[in-house]
Design a protein around this motif. Structure first.
Motif, PDB file in Angstrom:
ATOM      1  N   ASP A   4       0.848  -1.189   0.000  1.00  0.00           N
ATOM      2  CA  ASP A   4       0.000   0.000   0.000  1.00  0.00           C
ATOM      3  C   ASP A   4       0.889   1.245   0.000  1.00  0.00           C
ATOM      4  N   ARG A   5       0.367   2.339  -0.510  1.00  0.00           N
ATOM      5  CA  ARG A   5       1.112   3.590  -0.576  1.00  0.00           C
ATOM      6  C   ARG A   5       0.272   4.718   0.018  1.00  0.00           C
ATOM      7  N   ILE A   6       0.936   5.718   0.582  1.00  0.00           N
ATOM      8  CA  ILE A   6       0.268   6.938   1.029  1.00  0.00           C
ATOM      9  C   ILE A   6       0.638   8.027   0.037  1.00  0.00           C
ATOM     10  N   GLY A  60       6.897   2.928  -8.867  1.00  0.00           N
ATOM     11  CA  GLY A  60       6.792   2.023  -7.738  1.00  0.00           C
ATOM     12  C   GLY A  60       5.554   1.147  -7.778  1.00  0.00           C
ATOM     13  N   PRO A  61       5.353   0.339  -6.747  1.00  0.00           N
ATOM     14  CA  PRO A  61       4.233  -0.610  -6.721  1.00  0.00           C
ATOM     15  C   PRO A  61       2.884   0.102  -6.713  1.00  0.00           C
ATOM     16  N   THR A  78       1.369   0.242   5.605  1.00  0.00           N
ATOM     17  CA  THR A  78       2.415  -0.332   4.760  1.00  0.00           C
ATOM     18  C   THR A  78       3.683  -0.538   5.570  1.00  0.00           C
ATOM     19  N   ASN A  79       4.454  -1.531   5.188  1.00  0.00           N
ATOM     20  CA  ASN A  79       5.794  -1.740   5.746  1.00  0.00           C
ATOM     21  C   ASN A  79       6.836  -1.822   4.632  1.00  0.00           C
ATOM     22  N   ASP A  80       6.481  -1.283   3.454  1.00  0.00           N
ATOM     23  CA  ASP A  80       7.357  -1.347   2.278  1.00  0.00           C
ATOM     24  C   ASP A  80       8.407  -0.240   2.399  1.00  0.00           C
ATOM     25  N   PHE A  81       9.511  -0.537   3.097  1.00  0.00           N
ATOM     26  CA  PHE A  81      10.426   0.495   3.582  1.00  0.00           C
ATOM     27  C   PHE A  81      11.034   1.408   2.515  1.00  0.00           C
ATOM     28  N   PRO A  82      11.443   0.928   1.330  1.00  0.00           N
ATOM     29  CA  PRO A  82      12.021   1.881   0.374  1.00  0.00           C
ATOM     30  C   PRO A  82      10.999   2.875  -0.141  1.00  0.00           C
ATOM     31  N   TRP A  83       9.727   2.466  -0.222  1.00  0.00           N
ATOM     32  CA  TRP A  83       8.693   3.352  -0.745  1.00  0.00           C
ATOM     33  C   TRP A  83       8.141   4.267   0.334  1.00  0.00           C
ATOM     34  N   ILE A  84       8.316   3.914   1.598  1.00  0.00           N
ATOM     35  CA  ILE A  84       7.920   4.826   2.672  1.00  0.00           C
ATOM     36  C   ILE A  84       8.724   6.116   2.575  1.00  0.00           C
ATOM     37  N   PHE A 141       9.050  11.972   0.615  1.00  0.00           N
ATOM     38  CA  PHE A 141       9.584  13.079  -0.173  1.00  0.00           C
ATOM     39  C   PHE A 141       8.624  13.500  -1.279  1.00  0.00           C
ATOM     40  N   HIS A 142       8.193  12.572  -2.114  1.00  0.00           N
ATOM     41  CA  HIS A 142       7.447  12.927  -3.319  1.00  0.00           C
ATOM     42  C   HIS A 142       5.979  13.254  -3.060  1.00  0.00           C
ATOM     43  N   GLU A 143       5.367  12.593  -2.098  1.00  0.00           N
ATOM     44  CA  GLU A 143       3.922  12.746  -1.910  1.00  0.00           C
ATOM     45  C   GLU A 143       3.544  13.719  -0.792  1.00  0.00           C
TER      46      GLU A 143
END
Length: 323
Positions: free
Chosen positions: A25-27, A37-38, A140-146, A151-153
């Motif tokens: 999941d992404r925020i 990304g995913p 989410t626990n998807d550490f590189p995308w956190i 930064f981006h979102e």
């Protein structure tokens, strides 16, 4: 993991393989579908005060999220929960908080947030993790995308002088550098430490030092990995370097030489450590307690070494002349 609640990491005769399956999941801004990304998970909207970053200081993967949150000035936007340095096979625990419970989520174990979202969750309970405060559920626990998404979102909430951690002009090369740092260094020290055979260890050791020699050369004439400014790539490398002499050199058998014996890398690491937002996130006592106490299959005595002296991190680095 073993049935007696003692984590096990070394599989005899096998090479260490990191499980990289995370809750994807992404925020994102307005819960949009991001360009990179995913995108197979749920999209959650960026919203101040809605989420809690759960990140243990002991863990290098979580440490990077703590650093990025601080560099971007998101302390009042995304709250921070900090588990203690040791855990069993079930979960990270909030034993540093009064009553052993996270003061916002009201839970004793991070596992509770995972199970609130996925009652049958069977994978490892990892940090960093983003948790929705109101529901207590893992996001989410998807550490590189956190850190990518912080930064981006979350740009609308960044402080005015926040660094550009993903500069467009070097982003393509930075992605390549970060990938090599991840596979060969961040994860490379674990491949050495958790190798289940001499052959697996020898290969991991060679790969690690090939990469560290490459980094030593790269950082000889440039202040940071991508030039004269700090980027996400530096955050990702720093958390491994900060643990190198205290843990990886001995505990993980990465002992060709110490970080302090590599002039460029050692100067670079101290430079970052002494930069606001980096050094204050490092707790060497927690770091050593985590590795030497939790990894009983490597250190069955549970004895935590007294050294090295952390005062060396405050000595002059002399890298200002590089930019």
């Amino acid at each position: 993991m073993s049935d007696d609640q003692t984590p096990t990491y070394v599989e005899k005769g096998k090479e260490f393989q990191r499980d990289t399956t995370y809750v994807s999941d992404r925020i994102t801004r307005d819960a949009r579908t991001p360009e990179h990304g995913p995108t197979d998970g749920r999209m959650w909207p960026v919203e101040a005060g809605r989420y809690r970053l759960v990140a243990a200081k002991a863990c290098p993967w979580a440490n990077r999220a703590i650093i990025v949150r601080g560099l971007l000035g998101l302390e009042d936007v995304v709250s921070l929960g900090m588990p203690g340095p040791t855990h069993d096979a079930r979960s990270w625990t909030f034993d540093l908080d009064p009553g052993g419970k996270d003061p916002v989520l009201g839970i004793e174990r991070l596992q509770e947030a995972y199970l609130a979202r996925f009652p049958d969750y069977e994978r490892g309970i990892t940090v960093p993790a983003m948790v929705e405060e109101s529901s207590g559920e893992l996001v989410t626990n998807d550490f590189p995308w956190i850190t990518h998404d912080l930064f981006h979102e979350w740009r609308d909430f960044h402080r005015a002088d926040a660094p550009d951690l993903w500069p467009a002009e070097v982003r393509e090369e930075m992605e390549e550098v970060m990938q090599r740092v991840f596979t060969e260094v961040n994860n490379g020290v674990y491949r050495c430490g958790f190798a289940g055979s001499q052959e697996a260890y020898d290969e991991a050791y060679q790969r690690l030092w090939t990469a560290l020699d490459w980094l030593e050369e790269r950082l000889t004439d440039r202040r940071y990995l991508m030039g004269s400014a700090i980027t996400e790539a530096d955050v990702r490398l720093f958390t491994t370097l900060a643990r190198f002499d205290a843990v990886y050199h001995g505990h993980f058998k990465c002992n060709r030489n110490k970080l302090t014996e590599m002039p460029a890398l050692w100067g670079y690491a101290r430079d970052l450590f002494q930069t606001p937002g980096f050094g204050e996130t490092i707790d060497f006592d927690q770091i050593k307690a985590h590795y030497y106490v939790v990894h009983t299959d490597i250190n069955p005595s549970g004895i935590v070494p007294a050294g090295p002296d952390p005062a060396v991190w405050h000595t002059p680095h002399g890298r200002e002349s590089l930019g």
